[in-house]
Design an enzyme around this catalytic site. Structure first.
Site, PDB file in Angstrom:
ATOM      1  CG  ASP A  20     -13.344  -7.402   2.768  1.00 55.05           C
ATOM      2  OD1 ASP A  20     -13.233  -6.700   3.785  1.00 55.05           O
ATOM      3  OD2 ASP A  20     -13.785  -6.976   1.674  1.00 55.05           O
ATOM      4  CE1 TYR A  35      -3.431  -2.718   0.614  1.00 53.49           C
ATOM      5  CE2 TYR A  35      -4.589  -0.775   1.403  1.00 53.49           C
ATOM      6  CZ  TYR A  35      -4.599  -2.081   0.969  1.00 53.49           C
ATOM      7  OH  TYR A  35      -5.795  -2.744   0.893  1.00 53.49           O
ATOM      8  CG  ASP A  64      -1.652 -20.058  -1.951  1.00 54.46           C
ATOM      9  OD1 ASP A  64      -1.047 -20.029  -0.851  1.00 54.46           O
ATOM     10  OD2 ASP A  64      -1.202 -20.668  -2.944  1.00 54.46           O
ATOM     11  CG  ASP A  77      -7.918  -4.978   2.001  1.00 50.72           C
ATOM     12  OD1 ASP A  77      -8.862  -4.571   2.698  1.00 50.72           O
ATOM     13  OD2 ASP A  77      -7.893  -4.865   0.756  1.00 50.72           O
ATOM     14  CE  LYS A  94       2.063 -17.508  -3.279  1.00 49.19           C
ATOM     15  NZ  LYS A  94       1.224 -18.719  -3.379  1.00 49.19           N
TER      16      LYS A  94
HETATM   17  C1  IPM Z   1     -10.216  -1.539   4.449  1.00 47.51           C
HETATM   18  C2  IPM Z   1     -10.523  -0.960   3.084  1.00 47.51           C
HETATM   19  C3  IPM Z   1      -9.390  -0.023   2.699  1.00 47.51           C
HETATM   20  C4  IPM Z   1      -8.113  -0.838   2.633  1.00 47.51           C
HETATM   21  C5  IPM Z   1      -9.599   0.758   1.386  1.00 47.51           C
HETATM   22  C6  IPM Z   1     -10.915   1.506   1.386  1.00 47.51           C
HETATM   23  C7  IPM Z   1      -8.450   1.664   1.077  1.00 47.51           C
HETATM   24  O1  IPM Z   1     -10.695  -1.972   2.168  1.00 47.51           O
HETATM   25  O2  IPM Z   1     -10.101  -0.746   5.404  1.00 47.51           O
HETATM   26  O3  IPM Z   1     -10.072  -2.745   4.551  1.00 47.51           O
HETATM   27  O4  IPM Z   1      -7.820  -1.470   1.615  1.00 47.51           O
HETATM   28  O5  IPM Z   1      -7.383  -0.849   3.620  1.00 47.51           O
HETATM   29 MG    MG Z   2     -10.739  -3.922   3.005  1.00 45.43          MG
END
Ligand code: IPM
Ligand code: MG
Length: 384
Positions: A275, A168, A247, A271, A215
């Protein structure tokens, strides 16, 4: 705004908040409130109601000072994280953050100023090197998980994500002719050490297992992670460490989610994995997160700005309200108050006072109604 050094933040001085509580001093906490875009303002409003109820019930004053961030901030100031917003965050005890993102930027890859830059700048400038995302389903919602109930019941893990380094923030760019682009996954040992140390701390408090996700079969930066963790392992003799390629981890989180306890990983892998973890609970709208580091901590739901629902009073406020619980617990060291918020949330789910995303044919409550119910439950409920 009262100028208050961040050195007084309970994150840095947990003993102070505890001492004040023992002495029953009525505390005023300064909360930088950054609603952001989309449904951000609507869900933040519910968290504010809930915190005000906590304040009344437990004798604290929360002073909410609002500032723009994200697309809203670009529209009003040209910057996604204006200097004044940063100033406010630096001088507050904690940051309550809604969501950012606007489709007008998502669909324009050429936009040079983007709302997400605001979030990344905030994380960097506040030194928020860690992002804590607990994943645990609610009993009353087990059947909503896309996974079989027997796989989900008892899942309880926490993703500790590195937040201010890696791909990032590494060098990025475009070739002169514009036909190639690159991002660099760059880590220093110091960056790895501080986030992994936090992972070890969590593992110590929990079931003494730490899973490092990387990884290392392909990436040099992942090999640096492994080498660094291996150097640290002797300092934590009671913790069992295992290493998993990302993975494989993505697969195992779906196959055997119960196997995980504390996961520590880099910015981008965290990230993605978080999710994935969040949907196990049945709705992305339910999960909170805490970003903690050198300066004021930021507390925000895992979900995004959900632009389609903006202004409709239908978004699920629970991820945001539980982020306020994390703010109370980790940001202000108000542990009982955080428990009271969680108890009220449990009660609302059990009572079916929920928004349409999880109402399943039953009555769908509005965002604001859920907030009102939670505030009332905190004021009058038995457990809260
Ligand atoms: C999160 C979001 C952010 C990230 C985006 C919106 C930049 O997906 O906080 O997980 O990738 O960190
Ligand atoms: Mg995210």
């Amino acid at each position: 705004m009262k100028k208050q050094s961040n050195a007084n933040s309970p994150i840095n001085q947990p003993w102070k908040a505890s001492l004040d509580r023992v002495n029953k001093i009525i505390m005023t906490y300064n909360i930088a409130t950054l609603p952001g875009d989309g449904i951000g303002p609507e869900v933040v409003e519910q968290a504010v109601k809930v915190m005000n109820a906590i304040g009344q019930k437990h004798g604290h004053t929360f002073k909410f000072t609002y500032a723009p961030v994200g697309a809203t901030a670009i529209d009003s100031t040209g910057e996604p994280y204006p200097a004044e917003t940063h100033e406010l965050c630096m001088n507050s005890d904690a940051v309550l953050f809604g969501a950012i993102g606007d489709p007008k930027y998502d669909n324009d890859p050429k936009a040079t100023v983007r709302p997400e830059q605001g979030l990344l700048k905030m994380r960097k400038d506040l030194g928020l090197f860690s992002n804590i995302r607990p994943v645990a389903p609610f009993k009353s919602l087990l059947h909503r998980s896309p996974l079989r109930q027997d796989l989900v019941e008892g899942v309880d893990f926490v993703v500790v994500r590195e937040l201010t380094g890696g791909i990032y923030f590494g060098q990025k760019g475009r070739s002169e002719d514009g036909n190639a682009a690159f991002d660099t996954m760059y880590y220093t040992k110091d960056e790895v050490r501080r986030i992994v140390a936090l992972g070890f701390d969590y593992a110590k408090k929990r079931s003494k297992r730490l899973t490092v996700i990387d990884k290392a079969n392909v990436l040099a930066s992942s090999r640096l992670w492994r080498e660094t963790v291996q150097e640290m392992e002797p300092n934590y003799p009671d913790i069992t460490v295992d290493y998993m390629f990302v993975d494989n981890a993505a697969m195992q989180i779906i196959q055997w989610p119960k196997k995980f306890d504390v996961v520590v990983t880099s910015n981008m892998f965290g990230d993605i994995i978080s999710d994935e973890g969040s949907v196990i609970t049945g709705s992305l709208g339910l999960l909170p997160s805490a970003s903690i580091g050198t300066h004021t901590g930021v507390f925000e739901p895992v979900h995004g700005s959900y632009p389609q629902a903006t202004g409709k009073d239908i978004a699920n406020p629970i991820g945001m309200v539980l982020s306020a619980a994390l703010l109370l617990e980790l940001g202000l060291n108000l542990v009982d108050e955080a428990k009271a918020v969680r108890a009220a949330v449990d009660a609302s789910l059990t009572a079916g006072v929920v928004t349409e995303d999880i109402s399943e044919g039953g009555k769908a409550y509005k965002t604001s109604e859920v907030g009102d119910w939670l505030a009332k439950e905190i004021m009058t409920g038995v457990k809260a």
